[in-house]
Scaffold this motif. Structure first.
Motif, mmCIF file in Angstrom:
data_model
loop_
_atom_site.group_PDB
_atom_site.id
_atom_site.type_symbol
_atom_site.label_atom_id
_atom_site.label_comp_id
_atom_site.label_asym_id
_atom_site.label_seq_id
_atom_site.Cartn_x
_atom_site.Cartn_y
_atom_site.Cartn_z
ATOM 1 N N ILE A 198 0.843 -1.200 0.000
ATOM 2 C CA ILE A 198 0.000 0.000 0.000
ATOM 3 C C ILE A 198 0.875 1.244 0.000
ATOM 4 N N GLU A 199 1.889 1.257 0.819
ATOM 5 C CA GLU A 199 2.781 2.423 0.888
ATOM 6 C C GLU A 199 3.514 2.621 -0.444
ATOM 7 N N LEU A 200 3.946 1.528 -1.029
ATOM 8 C CA LEU A 200 4.653 1.594 -2.298
ATOM 9 C C LEU A 200 3.730 2.115 -3.407
ATOM 10 N N LEU A 201 2.499 1.615 -3.481
ATOM 11 C CA LEU A 201 1.539 2.098 -4.475
ATOM 12 C C LEU A 201 1.217 3.572 -4.263
ATOM 13 N N PHE A 202 1.092 3.971 -3.007
ATOM 14 C CA PHE A 202 0.818 5.376 -2.696
ATOM 15 C C PHE A 202 1.982 6.267 -3.152
ATOM 16 N N ALA A 203 3.192 5.872 -2.935
ATOM 17 C CA ALA A 203 4.379 6.636 -3.333
ATOM 18 C C ALA A 203 4.478 6.729 -4.860
ATOM 19 N N VAL A 204 4.211 5.605 -5.559
ATOM 20 C CA VAL A 204 4.255 5.606 -7.023
ATOM 21 C C VAL A 204 3.165 6.520 -7.572
ATOM 22 N N GLY A 205 1.980 6.522 -6.969
ATOM 23 C CA GLY A 205 0.883 7.393 -7.391
ATOM 24 C C GLY A 205 1.252 8.858 -7.262
ATOM 25 N N ILE A 206 1.856 9.198 -6.124
ATOM 26 C CA ILE A 206 2.288 10.595 -5.921
ATOM 27 C C ILE A 206 3.364 10.970 -6.941
ATOM 28 N N LEU A 207 4.277 10.071 -7.205
ATOM 29 C CA LEU A 207 5.331 10.320 -8.192
ATOM 30 C C LEU A 207 4.725 10.524 -9.585
ATOM 31 N N LEU A 208 3.751 9.703 -9.960
ATOM 32 C CA LEU A 208 3.097 9.849 -11.260
ATOM 33 C C LEU A 208 2.351 11.177 -11.361
ATOM 34 N N LEU A 209 1.696 11.597 -10.292
ATOM 35 C CA LEU A 209 1.016 12.893 -10.277
ATOM 36 C C LEU A 209 2.016 14.037 -10.458
ATOM 37 N N ALA A 210 3.152 13.936 -9.810
ATOM 38 C CA ALA A 210 4.178 14.971 -9.935
ATOM 39 C C ALA A 210 4.723 15.017 -11.365
ATOM 40 N N ILE A 211 4.944 13.851 -11.966
ATOM 41 C CA ILE A 211 5.438 13.804 -13.346
ATOM 42 C C ILE A 211 4.386 14.379 -14.301
ATOM 43 N N ALA A 212 3.115 14.035 -14.093
ATOM 44 C CA ALA A 212 2.041 14.547 -14.946
ATOM 45 C C ALA A 212 1.931 16.067 -14.833
ATOM 46 N N ALA A 213 2.025 16.600 -13.614
ATOM 47 C CA ALA A 213 1.936 18.052 -13.423
ATOM 48 C C ALA A 213 3.123 18.752 -14.091
ATOM 49 N N THR A 214 4.308 18.197 -13.934
ATOM 50 C CA THR A 214 5.498 18.784 -14.549
ATOM 51 C C THR A 214 5.397 18.736 -16.073
ATOM 52 N N SER A 215 4.934 17.617 -16.611
ATOM 53 C CA SER A 215 4.766 17.499 -18.065
ATOM 54 C C SER A 215 3.737 18.492 -18.577
ATOM 55 N N SER A 216 2.659 18.644 -17.850
ATOM 56 C CA SER A 216 1.611 19.579 -18.255
ATOM 57 C C SER A 216 2.152 21.003 -18.297
ATOM 58 N N ILE A 217 2.895 21.380 -17.294
ATOM 59 C CA ILE A 217 3.494 22.720 -17.263
ATOM 60 C C ILE A 217 4.467 22.893 -18.427
ATOM 61 N N PHE A 218 5.278 21.873 -18.676
ATOM 62 C CA PHE A 218 6.245 21.940 -19.775
ATOM 63 C C PHE A 218 5.549 22.099 -21.121
ATOM 64 N N PHE A 219 4.546 21.259 -21.398
ATOM 65 C CA PHE A 219 3.862 21.313 -22.696
ATOM 66 C C PHE A 219 3.039 22.581 -22.863
ATOM 67 N N THR A 220 2.464 23.092 -21.790
ATOM 68 C CA THR A 220 1.741 24.362 -21.861
ATOM 69 C C THR A 220 2.706 25.500 -22.190
ATOM 70 N N GLY A 221 3.844 25.503 -21.559
ATOM 71 C CA GLY A 221 4.867 26.515 -21.851
ATOM 72 C C GLY A 221 5.367 26.416 -23.278
ATOM 73 N N ARG A 222 5.537 25.191 -23.740
ATOM 74 C CA ARG A 222 6.006 24.991 -25.111
ATOM 75 C C ARG A 222 4.956 25.484 -26.110
ATOM 76 N N ARG A 223 3.676 25.167 -25.871
ATOM 77 C CA ARG A 223 2.606 25.628 -26.745
ATOM 78 C C ARG A 223 2.531 27.157 -26.747
ATOM 79 N N SER A 224 2.692 27.761 -25.577
ATOM 80 C CA SER A 224 2.673 29.228 -25.486
ATOM 81 C C SER A 224 3.818 29.838 -26.287
ATOM 82 N N ALA A 225 4.989 29.245 -26.197
ATOM 83 C CA ALA A 225 6.142 29.751 -26.943
ATOM 84 C C ALA A 225 5.916 29.613 -28.446
#
Length: 191
Positions: A9-36
């Motif tokens: 459970i702890e491992l799945l919870f940590a992986v979920g948080i990591l995936l959310l962080a990667i998704a948020a970072t990717s979203s910010i990156f692609f939004t910035g790229r589209r804006s540029a």
């Protein structure tokens, strides 16, 4: 003795948080790229419009009101309209000759920059290219044209009703989904 480790459970919870962080970072990156990319396209389309306007207005300012014909086709013999998509005109011969010494008794000859009697025209071809042409006969015979700039959707020339010396030029440039409209009033020379 107690095991030191993570439960599933702890491992799945940590992986979920990591995936959310990667998704948020990717979203910010692609939004910035589209804006540029959007900014670059808008900048480019503004540059197209500016190049077109500077080229036309620079030459048109050298002309006199009676040496300018606005209509929707190339040719001096066509009836003049108050507004249209094509401008035909003449400028003083030698206008770009920097070594020319104009004296009081210099006889101004009209044509293109190089030859008396030539006519200059600006128009847009079906491919969206602004073209500058020079022709020798009033019916546009012998037209030789060259590319000024691409990505021009529309251009209109509008002569002021009250002042024949004032011409409004409107250029619409496009590139992909970006478009830009540039308006300018040009005052023709008096003599």
């Amino acid at each position: 003795m107690k095991n030191k480790g993570f439960t599933l459970i702890e491992l799945l919870f940590a992986v979920g948080i990591l995936l959310l962080a990667i998704a948020a970072t990717s979203s910010i990156f692609f939004t910035g790229r589209r804006s540029a990319e959007t900014y670059d396209a808008e900048f480019q389309v503004r540059e197209y419009a500016r190049i077109a306007m500077n080229r036309i207005s620079g030459e048109l300012r050298l002309s006199r009101p009676i040496m300018v014909r606005i209509n929707n086709n190339i040719g001096w013999l066509l009836p003049e309209l108050r507004n249209g998509a094509v401008v035909n005109f003449q400028i003083p011969v030698g206008a770009y000759n920097t070594s020319l010494n104009l004296t009081v008794d210099y006889d101004l000859r009209w044509g293109s920059a190089d030859r008396e009697g030539d006519f200059i025209t600006y128009f847009i071809n079906p491919g969206g290219e602004l073209r500058r042409g020079i022709y020798t006969l009033p019916n546009a015979g012998g037209l030789v044209d060259q590319l000024v700039i691409s990505n021009i959707a529309n251009i209109t020339f509008d002569r002021d009703i009250l002042s024949q010396n004032l011409i409004n030029i409107k250029v619409i440039a496009i590139s992909g989904s970006a478009n830009y409209t540039l308006d300018s009033n040009i005052t023709l020379r008096n003599s």
